[in-house]
Design an enzyme around this catalytic site. Structure first.
Site, PDB file in Angstrom:
ATOM      1  N   LYS A 112      -5.283   1.997  -2.571  1.00  0.00           N
ATOM      2  CA  LYS A 112      -5.792   2.701  -3.286  1.00  0.00           C
ATOM      3  C   LYS A 112      -7.204   2.951  -3.039  1.00  0.00           C
ATOM      4  O   LYS A 112      -7.722   2.687  -2.377  1.00  0.00           O
ATOM      5  CB  LYS A 112      -6.411   1.757  -5.114  1.00  0.00           C
ATOM      6  CG  LYS A 112      -4.779   2.063  -5.587  1.00  0.00           C
ATOM      7  CD  LYS A 112      -3.723   2.795  -6.271  1.00  0.00           C
ATOM      8  CE  LYS A 112      -2.487   2.013  -6.533  1.00  0.00           C
ATOM      9  NZ  LYS A 112      -1.377   1.550  -5.761  1.00  0.00           N
ATOM     10  N   SER A 147       1.842   6.974  -5.218  1.00  0.00           N
ATOM     11  CA  SER A 147       0.690   6.745  -5.518  1.00  0.00           C
ATOM     12  C   SER A 147      -0.962   7.687  -4.410  1.00  0.00           C
ATOM     13  O   SER A 147      -1.713   7.699  -6.019  1.00  0.00           O
ATOM     14  CB  SER A 147       0.736   5.619  -6.002  1.00  0.00           C
ATOM     15  OG  SER A 147      -0.330   4.892  -5.137  1.00  0.00           O
TER      16      SER A 147
END
Length: 204
Positions: A165, A128
């Site tokens: 993230k 990711s």
């Protein structure tokens, strides 16, 4: 005499391997890495060679620390080192650095990190964050903190799962943005930030 010659050769191989690893990576190899390099299957045999090198005044070891081998007569080994815990799991309501959460330690030169306070490591799983240069299997060095600014790469807890993230606070929501254009952001009302990215360590 033949046995003595073989012993000296193995010790020389071990010493040179340690020296080269410190020169290339900034830290010494593990005992198992030494085993693999010199073709020995027994870690106790390597420990024996290390003990003899220590008695000869060539190395110094600290039994309380992993990978703590110092080449006494070699200036490249004089760098200060830091041991950073590798955390296997992170759960809400539990201290991150609780003993039961620590899988191992990574020893790196002190000058590799700007801030040495409250550091821990998480192993990256997934893709990711690949567009930020963070890849599956990388070791993310995290500075423990509950504070984040927009754009920071953070470790956040969502329903007891840790995710890495990019953090954005937007009105009454929080957006956790992956660095992978094929993936959607995670939008939540709230989350617990437990740390910010301080660096990436990659084993080759």
């Amino acid at each position: 005499m033949a046995t003595d010659k073989i012993t000296r050769d193995v010790q020389s191989e071990i010493y040179e391997f340690i020296r080269q690893e410190v020169l290339d990576k900034g830290y010494p190899p593990s005992v198992r890495e030494i085993c693999a390099k010199v073709g020995l299957s027994s870690t106790s045999t390597v420990h024996g060679h290390l003990s003899r090198l220590e008695k000869k005044g060539l190395i110094r070891r600290d039994p309380t620390k992993p990978r703590a081998i110092e080449l006494i007569k070699d200036p490249i080994s004089k760098r200060e080192m830091i041991d950073i815990p590798i955390v296997g799991k992170v759960q809400a309501g539990q201290p991150i650095l609780a003993v039961e959460n620590i899988d191992d330690y990574l020893t790196i030169p002190l000058n590799f990190v700007r801030n040495t306070n409250d550091l821990f490591i998480l192993k990256i799983s997934g893709n990711s964050m690949i567009e930020a240069g963070i890849y599956d299997g990388d070791l993310a060095i995290i500075e423990k903190t509950n504070y984040a600014q927009n754009g920071d790469i953070v470790v956040a807890l969502i329903e007891n799962d840790a995710t890495i993230k990019r953090f954005f606070k937007e009105k009454d929501k929080i957006r956790l943005q992956p660095e992978n254009h094929t993936m959607d952001p995670i939008i939540v009302d709230n989350c617990e930030v437990i740390g910010k990215l301080a660096g990436i360590y990659r084993r080759y």
